[in-house]
Each structure stands twice: as C-alpha cells, then as structure tokens.
Design a protein around this motif. Sequence first.
Motif, mmCIF file in Angstrom:
data_model
loop_
_atom_site.group_PDB
_atom_site.id
_atom_site.type_symbol
_atom_site.label_atom_id
_atom_site.label_comp_id
_atom_site.label_asym_id
_atom_site.label_seq_id
_atom_site.Cartn_x
_atom_site.Cartn_y
_atom_site.Cartn_z
ATOM 1 N N LYS A 413 25.076 71.124 16.633
ATOM 2 C CA LYS A 413 24.155 70.678 15.711
ATOM 3 C C LYS A 413 23.933 71.510 14.494
ATOM 4 C CE LYS A 413 21.445 68.478 19.507
ATOM 5 N NZ LYS A 413 20.174 68.511 20.524
ATOM 6 N N GLU A 416 26.622 70.454 12.077
ATOM 7 C CA GLU A 416 26.639 69.041 11.467
ATOM 8 C C GLU A 416 25.342 68.986 10.589
ATOM 9 O OE1 GLU A 416 24.608 65.263 11.358
ATOM 10 O OE2 GLU A 416 23.686 66.827 12.499
ATOM 11 N N ARG A 417 24.294 69.740 10.906
ATOM 12 C CA ARG A 417 23.094 69.934 9.791
ATOM 13 C C ARG A 417 23.423 70.574 8.515
ATOM 14 N NH1 ARG A 417 19.243 73.315 8.048
ATOM 15 N NH2 ARG A 417 20.175 75.003 9.095
ATOM 16 N N THR A 421 32.335 68.339 8.996
ATOM 17 C CA THR A 421 32.565 67.086 9.609
ATOM 18 C C THR A 421 33.632 67.427 10.647
ATOM 19 O OG1 THR A 421 34.556 67.142 7.897
ATOM 20 C CG2 THR A 421 32.380 65.842 7.311
ATOM 21 N N CYS A 423 34.958 69.954 14.358
ATOM 22 C CA CYS A 423 34.466 71.108 15.035
ATOM 23 C C CYS A 423 35.621 71.150 16.006
ATOM 24 C CB CYS A 423 32.993 70.741 15.650
ATOM 25 S SG CYS A 423 32.753 72.434 16.555
ATOM 26 N N ARG A 435 27.961 64.643 21.017
ATOM 27 C CA ARG A 435 28.762 64.541 19.866
ATOM 28 C C ARG A 435 27.789 63.725 18.664
ATOM 29 N NH1 ARG A 435 34.412 64.343 20.763
ATOM 30 N NH2 ARG A 435 34.817 65.012 22.960
ATOM 31 N N PRO A 436 27.510 64.612 18.081
ATOM 32 C CA PRO A 436 26.613 63.961 16.682
ATOM 33 C C PRO A 436 27.343 63.092 15.847
ATOM 34 C CG PRO A 436 26.362 66.402 16.535
ATOM 35 C CD PRO A 436 27.494 65.933 17.640
ATOM 36 N N GLU A 437 26.911 61.993 15.263
ATOM 37 C CA GLU A 437 27.309 61.155 14.384
ATOM 38 C C GLU A 437 27.692 61.946 13.031
ATOM 39 O OE1 GLU A 437 25.110 57.740 13.543
ATOM 40 O OE2 GLU A 437 24.875 57.332 15.527
ATOM 41 N N LEU A 439 30.259 64.016 12.894
ATOM 42 C CA LEU A 439 31.243 65.337 13.154
ATOM 43 C C LEU A 439 32.152 64.949 14.223
ATOM 44 C CD1 LEU A 439 31.138 68.237 12.922
ATOM 45 C CD2 LEU A 439 29.456 68.543 14.770
#
Length: 458
Positions: A413, A416-417, A421, A423, A435-437, A439
């Motif tokens: 997180k 992503e913040r 893009t 990881c 899974r964040p959008e 990333l």
Amino acid sequence: MTIIANTKQKAVYVCRECGYLSRKWLGRCLDCGEWDSMDEQIQAEPKSKVVLSPTDKPVPLHLAPDGDEERATTGIAELDRVLGGGIVPGSVTLIGGEPGIGKSTLLLHMLAEVAAQEKKVLYASGEESARQIKLRAKRLEAIHPNEYLATENSVEKIISMSCEMMPDLLAVDSIQTLSCAEVTSAPGSVSQVRESAHKLLEMAKKENIPVVMVGHVTKEGAIAGPKVLEHMVDTVLYFEGDRSHAFRILRTVKNRFGSTNEIGVFEMKEEGLVQVSNPSEIFLAERPLDEPGSVVLPSVEGSRPILVEVQALVSPTNLGTARRTAIGTDQQRLSLLCAVLEKKGGMDLYGHDIFLNIAGGIRIDEPALDLGVVCALASSLLERSIPSSTVVFGEVGLAGEVRAVGQVDIRVKEAERLGFTRCIIPKSNAERCVRPEGLEIIGVATMSELLEVIFNQP
C-alpha cells in the motif's frame, strides 16, 4: 517492615567499566578484562535483622491494584509513537545517543510541549549552566512559564525538589553527572550511576512522577555505566544518525508499555529537531532515476512502512583481496548475499570491490532487505538499470530461494501510495497479498526467476 542494622565500613575495589567488585586491588579486571580500572571505595556492610510487619504479606494477583493505563502525550507525535502512545505516569525512560546527536535538544522540545499543556515540568541539568540552557532554549523557541530549571548534580537535592514541587515530568541531563552522597566514588562511576538511577526510580514509583533521563554512550555505542541501568528503567530509547546528515532516528530497544519496533524520524534544522511525518518521500527525494545499482525497498519499522533507496557499486578491484563495505546494514549479510549471487545467479563478483549503502542515514536489518541488495548488486555489475517505478522486497536463502516476509500489505500500500507501478515480492506472499489497482504484483520463487524478471534474461 522494620530493619535493625549495625554497619561497619571497609575498603573494596570496583571496576569503573563493568562494576566488578574485588576485596583487593587488581591490575586487570577479572570480568571485563580492562586494565587499571579498579577504584577504591568505602563500603558499609550492614548486619540486619528483618522484622515483617502485618502489612508485609503477598496478595493474590487478581486482588492486586489495577494498572493505570492513562498516558500523557508529549506533544511530539514521533516521540509519542516510539513511547507507545505517550508517557506513562511513574515510568522511567532512558535516552542514549552519541555526543551532539540532539538528545538535549529533543528534551527541551519535549519539555516545552508538555508545559504548553498547562503542566509543570522540571529540567535538572548537571552539564550546563542556567545561562547556557536558556540561550539554547531561546534559539529553539522552547521557553514556557511552566518550565522550571535546576542546575544540580546531587541526586538527593533533585529528589527533594521534585517531591516538593510535584512536577508532571522530570528530565535529568545526564545520569552520568549525578552523585549520591552515600557513595564515595566520583560522578560517572558504575556505583554512582547505579545508585543515582535507583533513587530516581524509587522516587518515580512512589510519587508517580514520570522521569526522563539522558545517558551518555561509550565508544562501542552502548549506554555508559552498568548494564543493570537498562534493566532498571521502563523504556530505553536510542537516538541514532550521523551528525553530517540532517536526519535522526529515535529507536526503541526496550519498552514495558509498548512495542519495541517503532521508530521516530526527525530532521535537524536551525530551529532544532523537526518531525518528519512522511519519511518515505524525504528519503526518495534525491533518488537518481533509471541509474544502475539503485533500487527502492519498502521496509517496515514497527507499524510504519518506509520506502528507502538501496545503492550498490560494483567495480573491478586493484587489490589482492576485494573489499566488501556496507553502510546502513550488516556487512556479514552482504558477504553472504554476494556468495549466493555468485553460486546461484552465475555472476562473477570475486574480482570486484562491492560497496552497499542505505541512502538517508537509516539502518535496516530486516530480512526483507535481501532482495533489494541482490537486485542492486546485479544491476551495478551488469550496468543495467532497474525501472524507477519498481520496488522489491523479500528474503533470500542460501539455496537461492526467495522466502516470504511479514507485513506485506502495508508495504504494498505504501508503494502504491507513492506512485510505484510494479512490485516484485516472494511468490508465496504474492498468492495471499492484497493487490491495489494500478500496481502490478510479480511473485518470484528463485534467484533465476528474479534475474529474468528484472533484466529479461534467462
């Protein structure tokens, strides 16, 4: 409880380095091995008869008084984080650090913030005069009417002042300058430090006054005085950092009232210590983009994720034995990862000097650093850059396998913040993490998979 005592005095010899006691003088301490460290002291041997009173009886644990959970905030968020939420009444905190690192500056900032909450604070200093302390406090803008100052070395007088004034916080700078009338040795000796700390501890618990003490450190980096000093207090904090760098790290090594993994980040400026609420952006502000030997690592200190830059320089050596130098992490771990990269990654590092650096002056020892070190070394050796939008973390085993690490979600997180893009993480972590959008999460299980993903090579 009544103690009937009859004492007689006799000379003993105490090591000023470790506190070892001997009945005769020794040229070398039998415990720590230091030469010419035995000082003569007069010790009273009590012959006591203990008489228990009716109230001196053990009680069942469930009938014991409840603990006081109330904490007093210091007004400095980074310091409160390290303390576990604030100062517990009656607690004793010890702050250690190198000379000039900012211990007294932090103390003045803390006292001013607590005094601004309409609370009385007492600053007892045995190192500086009142004029010197006021000049520094004016420069730091850390003066408040509720702050009281005592330039005193006698621990008995400091305790008497505290019991009469009943401050909401007592600060002592430093414990090595205090002297106890019952001990004949010089201030700073093992006996003086131990007895002075013991008296302050008794006063804090009896009167419910929180005490913050500053402790000097030895050349080895440990707090000077007997090791029992760290066992006596409730919280031990270390102020870390290089005086040539602006950033300071306040780290917890012992805390009876909270976590021992938290850190606070400060920046030293003209106006004193300034809190760094978002250290990731600060540590990455000057990062070179798409440069070989550089990669970003999401590290976790306690509950705080911090993104740092791992830098490596691999160059041919002109010496018979190649050098291995690590700044900000364990040098033995660097040597181990170099061997794994040679054996399992097929890379020739034997004839190269290797220099590793964690940018920003922070120190990282967690296993998740391994993957960042391997990527930085391979990137520098091959002269192929890692995309600046990529972060990596994971542990590397001796067989070349990539092992799972903890606290994956908060690392992802944070990456992503800050706009990353891609990881690259251990495969077992990738199967379970959120899974964040925006990333891309890539899991790798071995060293060969890692190199293929990073450099698109088999």
